[in-house]
Scaffold this motif. Structure first.
Motif, PDB file in Angstrom:
ATOM      1  N   TRP A 165       0.835  -1.199   0.000  1.00 29.52           N
ATOM      2  CA  TRP A 165       0.000   0.000   0.000  1.00 29.52           C
ATOM      3  C   TRP A 165       0.874   1.256   0.000  1.00 29.52           C
ATOM      4  O   TRP A 165       0.607   2.208  -0.725  1.00 29.52           O
ATOM      5  N   ILE A 166       1.906   1.241   0.848  1.00 30.76           N
ATOM      6  CA  ILE A 166       2.780   2.412   0.951  1.00 30.76           C
ATOM      7  C   ILE A 166       3.479   2.673  -0.379  1.00 30.76           C
ATOM      8  O   ILE A 166       3.527   3.808  -0.866  1.00 30.76           O
ATOM      9  N   GLU A 167       4.021   1.619  -0.994  1.00 29.86           N
ATOM     10  CA  GLU A 167       4.691   1.779  -2.274  1.00 29.86           C
ATOM     11  C   GLU A 167       3.719   2.302  -3.328  1.00 29.86           C
ATOM     12  O   GLU A 167       4.058   3.193  -4.123  1.00 29.86           O
ATOM     13  N   ALA A 168       2.502   1.754  -3.357  1.00 30.71           N
ATOM     14  CA  ALA A 168       1.514   2.171  -4.350  1.00 30.71           C
ATOM     15  C   ALA A 168       1.085   3.615  -4.126  1.00 30.71           C
ATOM     16  O   ALA A 168       0.863   4.364  -5.087  1.00 30.71           O
ATOM     17  N   ALA A 169       0.958   4.039  -2.862  1.00 31.86           N
ATOM     18  CA  ALA A 169       0.564   5.412  -2.568  1.00 31.86           C
ATOM     19  C   ALA A 169       1.637   6.400  -3.010  1.00 31.86           C
ATOM     20  O   ALA A 169       1.336   7.458  -3.578  1.00 31.86           O
ATOM     21  N   PHE A 170       2.908   6.066  -2.760  1.00 29.12           N
ATOM     22  CA  PHE A 170       3.994   6.924  -3.239  1.00 29.12           C
ATOM     23  C   PHE A 170       3.976   6.990  -4.770  1.00 29.12           C
ATOM     24  O   PHE A 170       4.159   8.052  -5.359  1.00 29.12           O
ATOM     25  N   ARG A 171       3.764   5.833  -5.405  1.00 27.93           N
ATOM     26  CA  ARG A 171       3.744   5.794  -6.860  1.00 27.93           C
ATOM     27  C   ARG A 171       2.614   6.658  -7.422  1.00 27.93           C
ATOM     28  O   ARG A 171       2.806   7.397  -8.394  1.00 27.93           O
ATOM     29  N   GLU A 172       1.435   6.588  -6.797  1.00 29.14           N
ATOM     30  CA  GLU A 172       0.308   7.392  -7.268  1.00 29.14           C
ATOM     31  C   GLU A 172       0.583   8.879  -7.087  1.00 29.14           C
ATOM     32  O   GLU A 172       0.254   9.694  -7.952  1.00 29.14           O
ATOM     33  N   ALA A 173       1.203   9.244  -5.964  1.00 27.30           N
ATOM     34  CA  ALA A 173       1.521  10.651  -5.724  1.00 27.30           C
ATOM     35  C   ALA A 173       2.496  11.183  -6.767  1.00 27.30           C
ATOM     36  O   ALA A 173       2.347  12.316  -7.250  1.00 27.30           O
ATOM     37  N   VAL A 174       3.482  10.373  -7.130  1.00 27.91           N
ATOM     38  CA  VAL A 174       4.448  10.796  -8.146  1.00 27.91           C
ATOM     39  C   VAL A 174       3.761  10.938  -9.495  1.00 27.91           C
ATOM     40  O   VAL A 174       3.980  11.918 -10.231  1.00 27.91           O
ATOM     41  N   GLU A 175       2.899   9.981  -9.838  1.00 28.38           N
ATOM     42  CA  GLU A 175       2.198  10.047 -11.122  1.00 28.38           C
ATOM     43  C   GLU A 175       1.298  11.269 -11.209  1.00 28.38           C
ATOM     44  O   GLU A 175       1.130  11.854 -12.278  1.00 28.38           O
ATOM     45  N   GLN A 176       0.709  11.665 -10.092  1.00 25.23           N
ATOM     46  CA  GLN A 176      -0.158  12.851 -10.054  1.00 25.23           C
ATOM     47  C   GLN A 176       0.611  14.139  -9.790  1.00 25.23           C
ATOM     48  O   GLN A 176       0.006  15.216  -9.699  1.00 25.23           O
ATOM     49  N   ASN A 177       1.939  14.017  -9.667  1.00 28.00           N
ATOM     50  CA  ASN A 177       2.812  15.163  -9.381  1.00 28.00           C
ATOM     51  C   ASN A 177       2.401  15.857  -8.083  1.00 28.00           C
ATOM     52  O   ASN A 177       2.403  17.083  -7.973  1.00 28.00           O
ATOM     53  N   LYS A 178       2.027  15.055  -7.088  1.00 30.58           N
ATOM     54  CA  LYS A 178       1.656  15.557  -5.765  1.00 30.58           C
ATOM     55  C   LYS A 178       2.666  15.001  -4.756  1.00 30.58           C
ATOM     56  O   LYS A 178       2.345  14.148  -3.927  1.00 30.58           O
ATOM     57  N   ARG A 179       3.868  15.498  -4.826  1.00 35.19           N
ATOM     58  CA  ARG A 179       4.952  14.952  -4.004  1.00 35.19           C
ATOM     59  C   ARG A 179       4.925  15.556  -2.597  1.00 35.19           C
ATOM     60  O   ARG A 179       5.800  16.334  -2.221  1.00 35.19           O
ATOM     61  N   LYS A 180       3.889  15.201  -1.849  1.00 35.22           N
ATOM     62  CA  LYS A 180       3.738  15.666  -0.477  1.00 35.22           C
ATOM     63  C   LYS A 180       3.296  14.495   0.398  1.00 35.22           C
ATOM     64  O   LYS A 180       2.470  13.685  -0.032  1.00 35.22           O
ATOM     65  N   TRP A 181       3.840  14.452   1.620  1.00 40.27           N
ATOM     66  CA  TRP A 181       3.442  13.386   2.526  1.00 40.27           C
ATOM     67  C   TRP A 181       1.959  13.483   2.866  1.00 40.27           C
ATOM     68  O   TRP A 181       1.289  12.470   3.026  1.00 40.27           O
ATOM     69  N   SER A 182       1.422  14.701   2.972  1.00 40.78           N
ATOM     70  CA  SER A 182       0.007  14.865   3.303  1.00 40.78           C
ATOM     71  C   SER A 182      -0.879  14.213   2.239  1.00 40.78           C
ATOM     72  O   SER A 182      -1.919  13.619   2.571  1.00 40.78           O
ATOM     73  N   TYR A 183      -0.473  14.294   0.983  1.00 39.47           N
ATOM     74  CA  TYR A 183      -1.243  13.679  -0.099  1.00 39.47           C
ATOM     75  C   TYR A 183      -1.159  12.153   0.002  1.00 39.47           C
ATOM     76  O   TYR A 183      -2.170  11.453  -0.135  1.00 39.47           O
ATOM     77  N   ILE A 184       0.033  11.637   0.264  1.00 37.88           N
ATOM     78  CA  ILE A 184       0.218  10.184   0.387  1.00 37.88           C
ATOM     79  C   ILE A 184      -0.542   9.653   1.596  1.00 37.88           C
ATOM     80  O   ILE A 184      -1.200   8.612   1.528  1.00 37.88           O
ATOM     81  N   LEU A 187      -3.610   6.743   1.789  1.00 34.99           N
ATOM     82  CA  LEU A 187      -3.614   5.574   2.669  1.00 34.99           C
ATOM     83  C   LEU A 187      -4.864   5.554   3.554  1.00 34.99           C
ATOM     84  O   LEU A 187      -5.476   4.497   3.761  1.00 34.99           O
ATOM     85  N   ARG A 188      -5.228   6.704   4.066  1.00 33.23           N
ATOM     86  CA  ARG A 188      -6.412   6.766   4.921  1.00 33.23           C
ATOM     87  C   ARG A 188      -7.682   6.449   4.120  1.00 33.23           C
ATOM     88  O   ARG A 188      -8.596   5.799   4.629  1.00 33.23           O
ATOM     89  N   ARG A 189      -7.728   6.933   2.881  1.00 32.16           N
ATOM     90  CA  ARG A 189      -8.889   6.647   2.044  1.00 32.16           C
ATOM     91  C   ARG A 189      -8.998   5.153   1.749  1.00 32.16           C
ATOM     92  O   ARG A 189     -10.084   4.564   1.812  1.00 32.16           O
ATOM     93  N   TRP A 190      -7.865   4.536   1.453  1.00 31.47           N
ATOM     94  CA  TRP A 190      -7.890   3.099   1.191  1.00 31.47           C
ATOM     95  C   TRP A 190      -8.299   2.318   2.427  1.00 31.47           C
ATOM     96  O   TRP A 190      -8.991   1.314   2.340  1.00 31.47           O
ATOM     97  N   GLU A 191      -7.848   2.797   3.593  1.00 32.81           N
ATOM     98  CA  GLU A 191      -8.212   2.120   4.821  1.00 32.81           C
ATOM     99  C   GLU A 191      -9.725   2.183   5.060  1.00 32.81           C
ATOM    100  O   GLU A 191     -10.342   1.231   5.555  1.00 32.81           O
ATOM    101  N   THR A 192     -10.339   3.331   4.713  1.00 27.58           N
ATOM    102  CA  THR A 192     -11.764   3.517   4.947  1.00 27.58           C
ATOM    103  C   THR A 192     -12.627   2.879   3.866  1.00 27.58           C
ATOM    104  O   THR A 192     -13.617   2.184   4.167  1.00 27.58           O
ATOM    105  N   GLU A 193     -12.219   3.087   2.602  1.00 25.82           N
ATOM    106  CA  GLU A 193     -13.058   2.677   1.491  1.00 25.82           C
ATOM    107  C   GLU A 193     -12.607   1.360   0.855  1.00 25.82           C
ATOM    108  O   GLU A 193     -13.327   0.781   0.040  1.00 25.82           O
ATOM    109  N   GLY A 194     -11.401   0.929   1.206  1.00 23.89           N
ATOM    110  CA  GLY A 194     -10.843  -0.237   0.545  1.00 23.89           C
ATOM    111  C   GLY A 194     -10.016   0.177  -0.661  1.00 23.89           C
ATOM    112  O   GLY A 194     -10.334   1.167  -1.324  1.00 23.89           O
ATOM    113  N   ARG A 195      -8.971  -0.548  -0.906  1.00 24.55           N
ATOM    114  CA  ARG A 195      -8.099  -0.234  -2.037  1.00 24.55           C
ATOM    115  C   ARG A 195      -8.625  -0.959  -3.276  1.00 24.55           C
ATOM    116  O   ARG A 195      -8.697  -2.182  -3.330  1.00 24.55           O
TER     117      ARG A 195
END
Length: 250
Positions: free
Chosen positions: A218-237, A241-249
């Motif tokens: 999950w952590i690797e995928a979240a970092f990868r998604e942030a890079v793809e979206q050009n949102k290189r911030k820990w708050s975005y990552i 993770l919190r969204r996946w925890e609540t809604e499911g990945r």
């Protein structure tokens, strides 16, 4: 009267046929623009060089090979940098693994008197991923792969490792069944430094909590998604993770 001082720099490429090292175009179009540390760049290019000299498949290089490669260590020394070349080698390898350029496999062979731990690096290709999957599944591995490393060959040939785990120093037609195979994954701190920036103590604590709470993939995928979206911030990552925890990945 002017004097001519002979240059001690590069004298130019020699004439005639020169050996060449093939490097995929995708290295220049996708990897090179994102590589910032010279250690990662030098290590990656040197492994291209080493594997180009190998014959057969799979092509890989061991920890020991790299640590005893004088040419590589000399190239990693940097004026004004107090860190030893071995430390810059470790850093370059970690960054290349975190970027997914390299796959690192830990292979454990159990002997009667001692265990042998071998770290192998493969370029992330379809063929290498297949080999790694076979290793994890307990498939047989060619002794030729292990005995590319002279120190490993000497250790294996000195060990009494059982009927199924045996390597001959004469022929490489034998196979070895690994006792345990583990694929190294980049930790959350390496992912952060490579994709976002330098760590602060506060962020380091948050990263540690996240690593304890969320699965590694999950952590690797979240970092990868942030890079793809050009949102290189820990708050975005963290939000991913919190969204996946609540809604499911999905």
């Amino acid at each position: 009267m002017s004097t001519f001082t002979e240059s001690t720099g590069f004298t130019g490429f020699p004439t005639g046929k020169n050996p060449f090292v093939p490097i995929p175009e995708v290295f220049f179009t996708q990897l090179l623009p994102d590589i910032e540390d010279s250690a990662e760049l030098k290590v990656t290019l040197h492994i291209f060089y080493l594997l180009a000299k190998q014959r057969g498949n799979p092509r890989c290089v061991s920890d020991s090979d790299l640590l005893h490669d004088r040419l590589l260590l000399r190239s990693l020394k940097r004026r004004g940098d107090p860190r030893p070349a071995e430390e810059r080698l470790r850093l370059g390898l970690e960054q290349a693994v975190a970027r997914n350029t390299l796959l690192k496999v830990h292979l454990h062979l159990a002997g009667e008197n001692e265990d042998v731990l071998i770290g192998w690096y493969f370029f992330n290709t379809a063929r290498s991923r297949k080999v790694v999957a076979e290793l994890q599944g307990g498939e047989m591995i060619s002794a030729q792969v292990l005995t590319r490393d002279e120190q490993v060959e000497q250790k294996i040939n000195q060990m009494a490792v059982g009927a199924e785990v045996y390597a001959s120093s004469v022929g490489y037609n034998n196979t070895i069944r690994p006792m345990h195979v583990e694929v190294e994954r980049p930790n959350i701190f390496v992912l952060y430094e490579q994709n976002i920036g330098l760590l602060s103590p506060m962020i380091a604590d948050e990263l540690k909590d996240a690593a304890d709470h969320y699965p590694q993939d999950w952590i690797e995928a979240a970092f990868r998604e942030a890079v793809e979206q050009n949102k290189r911030k820990w708050s975005y990552i963290r939000a991913i993770l919190r969204r996946w925890e609540t809604e499911g990945r999905q």
